[in-house]
Design a protein around this motif. Structure first.
Motif, PDB file in Angstrom:
ATOM      1  N   UNK A  34      -2.710  -4.342   6.230  1.00  0.00           N
ATOM      2  CA  UNK A  34      -3.287  -4.573   4.906  1.00  0.00           C
ATOM      3  C   UNK A  34      -3.349  -3.290   4.057  1.00  0.00           C
ATOM      4  N   UNK A  35      -3.969  -2.243   4.602  1.00  0.00           N
ATOM      5  CA  UNK A  35      -4.183  -1.040   3.810  1.00  0.00           C
ATOM      6  C   UNK A  35      -2.903  -0.242   3.612  1.00  0.00           C
ATOM      7  N   UNK A  36      -2.163  -0.018   4.687  1.00  0.00           N
ATOM      8  CA  UNK A  36      -0.890   0.700   4.540  1.00  0.00           C
ATOM      9  C   UNK A  36       0.115  -0.170   3.783  1.00  0.00           C
ATOM     10  N   UNK A  37       0.128  -1.458   4.139  1.00  0.00           N
ATOM     11  CA  UNK A  37       1.054  -2.395   3.504  1.00  0.00           C
ATOM     12  C   UNK A  37       0.839  -2.552   2.006  1.00  0.00           C
ATOM     13  N   UNK A  38      -0.379  -2.300   1.527  1.00  0.00           N
ATOM     14  CA  UNK A  38      -0.633  -2.456   0.092  1.00  0.00           C
ATOM     15  C   UNK A  38       0.178  -1.456  -0.729  1.00  0.00           C
ATOM     16  N   UNK A  39       0.517  -0.308  -0.173  1.00  0.00           N
ATOM     17  CA  UNK A  39       1.352   0.665  -0.882  1.00  0.00           C
ATOM     18  C   UNK A  39       2.780   0.732  -0.340  1.00  0.00           C
ATOM     19  N   UNK A  46       8.804  -0.505   1.814  1.00  0.00           N
ATOM     20  CA  UNK A  46       8.589   0.384   0.682  1.00  0.00           C
ATOM     21  C   UNK A  46       7.961  -0.328  -0.495  1.00  0.00           C
ATOM     22  N   UNK A  47       7.406   0.431  -1.359  1.00  0.00           N
ATOM     23  CA  UNK A  47       6.727  -0.042  -2.560  1.00  0.00           C
ATOM     24  C   UNK A  47       6.354   1.208  -3.326  1.00  0.00           C
ATOM     25  N   UNK A  48       5.074   1.352  -3.657  1.00  0.00           N
ATOM     26  CA  UNK A  48       4.601   2.606  -4.246  1.00  0.00           C
ATOM     27  C   UNK A  48       4.867   3.739  -3.251  1.00  0.00           C
ATOM     28  N   UNK A  49       4.634   3.464  -1.972  1.00  0.00           N
ATOM     29  CA  UNK A  49       4.904   4.427  -0.908  1.00  0.00           C
ATOM     30  C   UNK A  49       6.272   4.183  -0.302  1.00  0.00           C
ATOM     31  N   UNK A  50       6.751   5.160   0.419  1.00  0.00           N
ATOM     32  CA  UNK A  50       8.073   5.054   1.045  1.00  0.00           C
ATOM     33  C   UNK A  50       8.067   4.034   2.184  1.00  0.00           C
ATOM     34  N   UNK A  51       9.250   3.588   2.617  1.00  0.00           N
ATOM     35  CA  UNK A  51       9.319   2.643   3.730  1.00  0.00           C
ATOM     36  C   UNK A  51       8.732   3.238   5.012  1.00  0.00           C
ATOM     37  N   UNK A  52       8.102   2.386   5.808  1.00  0.00           N
ATOM     38  CA  UNK A  52       7.519   2.817   7.075  1.00  0.00           C
ATOM     39  C   UNK A  52       8.179   2.135   8.271  1.00  0.00           C
ATOM     40  N   UNK A  53       9.397   1.700   8.110  1.00  0.00           N
ATOM     41  CA  UNK A  53      10.120   1.102   9.220  1.00  0.00           C
ATOM     42  C   UNK A  53      10.456   2.198  10.236  1.00  0.00           C
ATOM     43  N   UNK A  54      10.548   1.850  11.511  1.00  0.00           N
ATOM     44  CA  UNK A  54      10.814   2.876  12.533  1.00  0.00           C
ATOM     45  C   UNK A  54      11.995   3.794  12.200  1.00  0.00           C
ATOM     46  N   UNK A  76       1.671  13.461  -3.820  1.00  0.00           N
ATOM     47  CA  UNK A  76       2.195  12.095  -3.727  1.00  0.00           C
ATOM     48  C   UNK A  76       1.021  11.124  -3.843  1.00  0.00           C
ATOM     49  N   UNK A  77       1.334   9.846  -3.788  1.00  0.00           N
ATOM     50  CA  UNK A  77       0.283   8.820  -3.845  1.00  0.00           C
ATOM     51  C   UNK A  77      -0.391   8.600  -2.489  1.00  0.00           C
ATOM     52  N   UNK A  78       0.061   9.313  -1.426  1.00  0.00           N
ATOM     53  CA  UNK A  78      -0.518   9.132  -0.093  1.00  0.00           C
ATOM     54  C   UNK A  78      -1.864   9.846  -0.010  1.00  0.00           C
ATOM     55  N   UNK A  79      -2.964   9.048   0.064  1.00  0.00           N
ATOM     56  CA  UNK A  79      -4.295   9.656   0.120  1.00  0.00           C
ATOM     57  C   UNK A  79      -4.678  10.052   1.544  1.00  0.00           C
ATOM     58  N   UNK A  80      -5.653  10.938   1.677  1.00  0.00           N
ATOM     59  CA  UNK A  80      -6.179  11.239   3.011  1.00  0.00           C
ATOM     60  C   UNK A  80      -7.078  10.102   3.479  1.00  0.00           C
ATOM     61  N   UNK A  81      -6.991   9.784   4.764  1.00  0.00           N
ATOM     62  CA  UNK A  81      -7.814   8.727   5.353  1.00  0.00           C
ATOM     63  C   UNK A  81      -8.836   9.284   6.339  1.00  0.00           C
ATOM     64  N   UNK A  82      -8.977  10.607   6.401  1.00  0.00           N
ATOM     65  CA  UNK A  82      -9.855  11.249   7.379  1.00  0.00           C
ATOM     66  C   UNK A  82     -11.294  10.744   7.294  1.00  0.00           C
TER      67      UNK A  82
END
Length: 103
Positions: A34-39, A46-54, A76-82
């Motif tokens: 859900x959260x990663x997939x939203x971007x 891929x979408x706003x974020x780059x593809x995450x396929x293996x 980039x649009x990748x936020x920290x999740x810490x």
């Protein structure tokens, strides 16, 4: 003297340095989907974020991906999740993305 303090705030609203209960594998998988997939796209193509396929993340190690999840990618649009996930949870997510079998 020992002072005991009880908080009425849910765990998610408490200071992120406090220990949180670990999420189970199902919860982490849902978070990735859900959260990663939203971007990154609900199918990780891929979408706003780059593809995450293996094949798109093969050049990253588990440690690299864990760091990216925790600290984001500046510029980039990748936020920290810490503040949201623990290092162990981020490593689980990295293994899940790389292999589909995080255990």
């Amino acid at each position: 003297m020992m002072l005991t303090v009880f908080s009425s705030f849910p765990a998610s609203a408490q200071n992120s340095t406090l220990e949180r209960p670990a999420r189970n594998a199902h919860d982490l998988e849902q978070m990735v989907r859900q959260d990663c997939g939203s971007c990154h796209g609900m199918t990780f193509k891929g979408g706003l974020g780059s593809p995450l396929l293996p094949e798109n993340i093969a050049h990253y190690s588990i440690d690299d991906l864990t760091t990216i999840i925790l600290d984001g990618l500046p510029g980039t649009a990748m936020p920290p999740w810490r503040a949201i996930v623990t290092p162990d949870e981020a490593a689980w997510m990295a293994r899940y993305l790389k292999t589909g079998d995080p255990e």
